[in-house]
Design a protein around this motif. Structure first.
Motif, mmCIF file in Angstrom:
data_model
loop_
_atom_site.group_PDB
_atom_site.id
_atom_site.type_symbol
_atom_site.label_atom_id
_atom_site.label_comp_id
_atom_site.label_asym_id
_atom_site.label_seq_id
_atom_site.Cartn_x
_atom_site.Cartn_y
_atom_site.Cartn_z
ATOM 1 N N ALA A 254 0.798 -1.226 0.000
ATOM 2 C CA ALA A 254 0.000 0.000 0.000
ATOM 3 C C ALA A 254 0.832 1.279 0.000
ATOM 4 N N PRO A 255 1.938 1.391 0.778
ATOM 5 C CA PRO A 255 2.698 2.641 0.748
ATOM 6 C C PRO A 255 3.220 2.998 -0.641
ATOM 7 N N ALA A 256 3.651 1.988 -1.414
ATOM 8 C CA ALA A 256 4.155 2.266 -2.761
ATOM 9 C C ALA A 256 3.027 2.493 -3.753
ATOM 10 N N ALA A 257 1.966 1.691 -3.644
ATOM 11 C CA ALA A 257 0.863 1.809 -4.598
ATOM 12 C C ALA A 257 -0.083 2.956 -4.264
ATOM 13 N N TRP A 259 -2.566 4.254 -0.642
ATOM 14 C CA TRP A 259 -3.632 3.651 0.142
ATOM 15 C C TRP A 259 -4.992 3.765 -0.546
ATOM 16 N N GLY A 260 -5.152 4.769 -1.392
ATOM 17 C CA GLY A 260 -6.426 4.928 -2.085
ATOM 18 C C GLY A 260 -6.414 4.433 -3.508
ATOM 19 N N SER A 261 -5.328 3.761 -3.923
ATOM 20 C CA SER A 261 -5.217 3.284 -5.300
ATOM 21 C C SER A 261 -6.170 2.124 -5.565
ATOM 22 N N ALA A 262 -6.413 1.886 -6.851
ATOM 23 C CA ALA A 262 -7.294 0.781 -7.240
ATOM 24 C C ALA A 262 -6.719 -0.561 -6.794
ATOM 25 N N THR A 264 -4.808 -1.185 -4.147
ATOM 26 C CA THR A 264 -4.962 -1.360 -2.702
ATOM 27 C C THR A 264 -6.416 -1.641 -2.342
ATOM 28 N N LEU A 265 -7.324 -0.841 -2.868
ATOM 29 C CA LEU A 265 -8.742 -1.054 -2.563
ATOM 30 C C LEU A 265 -9.221 -2.397 -3.099
ATOM 31 N N GLY A 266 -8.735 -2.767 -4.292
ATOM 32 C CA GLY A 266 -9.109 -4.064 -4.858
ATOM 33 C C GLY A 266 -8.600 -5.218 -4.009
ATOM 34 N N GLY A 267 -7.390 -5.057 -3.432
ATOM 35 C CA GLY A 267 -6.856 -6.093 -2.559
ATOM 36 C C GLY A 267 -7.688 -6.279 -1.304
ATOM 37 N N PHE A 268 -8.090 -5.168 -0.693
ATOM 38 C CA PHE A 268 -8.929 -5.259 0.507
ATOM 39 C C PHE A 268 -10.277 -5.902 0.192
ATOM 40 N N VAL A 269 -10.867 -5.500 -0.945
ATOM 41 C CA VAL A 269 -12.161 -6.080 -1.336
ATOM 42 C C VAL A 269 -12.006 -7.572 -1.608
ATOM 43 N N VAL A 446 1.191 -4.110 9.028
ATOM 44 C CA VAL A 446 0.700 -2.758 9.295
ATOM 45 C C VAL A 446 1.835 -1.827 9.714
ATOM 46 N N VAL A 447 2.662 -2.260 10.658
ATOM 47 C CA VAL A 447 3.726 -1.365 11.135
ATOM 48 C C VAL A 447 4.794 -1.161 10.066
ATOM 49 N N THR A 448 5.030 -2.177 9.216
ATOM 50 C CA THR A 448 5.969 -1.990 8.114
ATOM 51 C C THR A 448 5.477 -0.906 7.172
ATOM 52 N N ALA A 449 4.183 -0.947 6.869
ATOM 53 C CA ALA A 449 3.595 0.059 5.980
ATOM 54 C C ALA A 449 3.608 1.443 6.624
ATOM 55 N N ILE A 450 3.244 1.510 7.900
ATOM 56 C CA ILE A 450 3.219 2.804 8.592
ATOM 57 C C ILE A 450 4.627 3.394 8.698
ATOM 58 N N ALA A 451 5.595 2.559 9.042
ATOM 59 C CA ALA A 451 6.972 3.039 9.167
ATOM 60 C C ALA A 451 7.502 3.550 7.839
ATOM 61 N N ALA A 452 7.181 2.843 6.752
ATOM 62 C CA ALA A 452 7.646 3.278 5.433
ATOM 63 C C ALA A 452 7.023 4.616 5.049
ATOM 64 N N THR A 453 5.742 4.790 5.320
ATOM 65 C CA THR A 453 5.052 6.038 4.978
ATOM 66 C C THR A 453 5.559 7.196 5.826
ATOM 67 N N ALA A 454 5.718 6.970 7.142
ATOM 68 C CA ALA A 454 6.127 8.047 8.048
ATOM 69 C C ALA A 454 7.581 8.450 7.850
ATOM 70 N N SER A 455 8.414 7.527 7.382
ATOM 71 C CA SER A 455 9.840 7.820 7.234
ATOM 72 C C SER A 455 10.180 8.469 5.896
ATOM 73 N N GLU A 456 9.264 8.461 4.959
ATOM 74 C CA GLU A 456 9.543 8.947 3.616
ATOM 75 C C GLU A 456 9.920 10.431 3.631
#
Length: 511
Positions: A254-257, A259-262, A264-269, A446-456
């Motif tokens: 999600a951080p690379a693609a 969080w609102g991309s098609a 990411t949303l398609g994966g959750f669905v 989750v924490v991997t994604a959050i850490a990647a987003t917050a550290s960018e």
């Protein structure tokens, strides 16, 4: 000589007589109760079961310590490297329910021994290959093997030891082995990684094979039920495992693609659709992985959710802090392992007393105190600075984590299986451990994604915690606190729950 409840022959060999060719092994009569003397064979049985569970936890935490070395040797980026941990966890959590069903149908002894052998063989092979994809696949296979040993081991305990003091004693030893394996695996991983990262992959193999041969001698034989392939809910196992894999993959990417991309949303669905399909399959399958009626027990549901937040939070915390200490602060693998050692020592010391607590205290109180200790541990770490001495920087956190594990892990195991019929002990234990492992996989993602987003785009201050660590651990604190609040609410609304006392446990065998 020990006494038994139904047979004058008191040796474990009484349950280990060989059936005639083509016959089904008869269930043995031995039940160790509170009046039974524990013979060397009984102690060896508990040792084998606990040692295999110890290896399950040891393997996971050892790889956490060795991960920086493996990343460098195999030239992996962080998102790829995390699959060395997530692959094992997903194989573990995704197949625990099938493992529980297999132990009930194939026989607990057979399921346990075959899985222990596969675990050992996969460990040896994974240390000899170089392809990252193959190593991840072998770690997934090891996770699947662990998924069969855990419910089978718990079922062997619950059908060999009478409910009450004897079972609580065996439970306390068994569950402490699991918790200490995860904690002390850091130390073993540090020592082995100083030799080679391959040694960390290899070590569990020979140990598991030795335990296989010991188990062959002492694990009681049990009856296997008549069955065919229709008794195995393969569709349920596949949909639930694929749902978890897709969910974790989506969160990691999600951080690379976006969080609102098609994507990411398609994966959750897609993950939600697969989980819905799993529920429908369970409702319609004649032999489902999960008889949904078992979830009518509030005690079982609470134990599952408490186990999820407990292990999920700790696994995510360890993942973050292991990488932080080694890659940013420059700690060696053994230094980091020794830094975590106090938590493991506290868990080991608790083995001498936890069975008495389980006999006297409400398991929900133990869970509440344990989760409180986890929250305080994470909170303390956020207030610490890396330039402080170890006694202020990391030691208080480790002490609190050790207390949390020592109280919560045995309590949720005892609460989840109390009052459940023998033929569904594999299901109950498999369900609990599924929630525990799913919590670990999801929280690491989750924490991997959050850490990647917050550290960018943000530079790290060497005197402070990295920018990605603070929001990640804050999320861990929030989720663990939600579990604690739920426990306190449950504690105030339900009757007292003592391990081994089924009077306050809801009926879960009907419907």
């Amino acid at each position: 000589m020990p006494t038994t409840t139904s047979a004058p022959d008191t040796d474990l060999d009484a349950r280990d007589s060989r059936p005639s060719r083509g016959a089904t092994a008869a269930p043995g009569p031995l039940v160790v109760d509170e009046h039974s003397e524990w013979t060397p064979k009984i102690w060896l049985l508990v040792f084998v079961l606990g040692a295999v569970l110890f290896l399950d936890g040891l393997d996971l935490s050892m790889i956490g310590v060795a991960l920086p070395e493996i990343r460098q040797a195999l030239d992996l980026d962080p998102s790829s490297a995390q699959w060395l941990i997530s692959g094992y966890i997903l194989g573990y959590g995704g197949f625990l329910l099938l493992g529980g069903r297999a132990s009930d149908l194939l026989g607990r002894r057979r399921a346990f021994l075959v899985a222990a052998f596969v675990f050992g063989l996969a460990s040896v092979v994974s240390a000899l290959v170089d392809a990252p994809t193959l190593i991840v696949a072998l770690r997934f296979l090891k996770g699947v093997a662990a998924a069969f040993t855990v419910p089978a081991g718990l079922s062997i305990i619950t059908t060999t030891f009478a409910e009450g003091a004897a079972r609580n004693r065996a439970f306390s030893i068994y569950t402490v082995c699991g918790a200490s394996g995860f904690s002390l695996g850091l130390v073993a991983g540090g020592l082995l990684t100083e030799i080679s990262w391959r040694a960390a992959l290899f070590f569990p193999g020979p140990v598991a094979l030795i335990l296989f041969f010991l188990g062959w001698k002492v694990i009681p034989r049990s009856a296997s039920q008549p069955f065919s392939l229709k008794h195995f809910d393969v569709a349920g196992a596949l949909t639930s495992t694929l749902a978890l894999l897709l969910l974790v993959l989506t969160v990691v990417r999600a951080p690379a693609a976006g969080w609102g991309s098609a994507a990411t949303l398609g994966g959750f669905v897609g993950a939600a659709v697969l989980m819905l399909a799993f529920v429908v399959i369970e409702q319609r399958h004649p032999h489902p992985l999960v008889r949904l009626g078992i979830l009518r027990s509030p005690e079982l549901v609470h134990a599952n959710l408490a186990g999820l937040v407990m292990f999920g939070g700790y696994a995510a915390f360890q993942f973050l802090v292991s990488l932080y200490l080694q890659e940013q602060l420059g700690w060696s693998a053994i230094s980091m392992a020794l830094g975590f050692l106090p938590a493991g020592l506290i868990v080991l010391a608790s083995a001498l007393r936890i069975d008495r607590l389980l006999n006297r205290a409400d398991t929900r109180v133990l869970v509440a105190v344990g989760l409180t200790s986890f929250v305080l541990a994470y909170g303390w770490f956020l207030t610490a600075r890396p330039d402080q001495p170890y006694t202020r920087f990391l030691l208080p956190t480790m002490i609190l984590l050790g207390i949390g594990f020592a109280l919560t892990f045995p309590a949720v195991n005892a609460q989840a299986t109390a009052g459940v019929d023998d033929d569904e002990q594999g299901l109950a234990s498999g369900l609990l451990n599924t929630f525990v492992q799913v919590g670990g996989a999801l929280m690491i993602a989750v924490v991997t994604a959050i850490a990647a987003t917050a550290s960018e785009g943000r530079a790290a201050d060497p005197t402070q915690l990295p920018p990605g660590v603070v929001p990640s651990i804050t999320v861990v604190i929030v989720l663990t606190s939600i579990g604690l609040i739920g426990t306190l609410i449950f504690l105030g609304r339900r009757p007292r729950v003592i391990a081994g006392d089924t009077s306050a446990v809801s009926e879960v065998t009907s419907g």
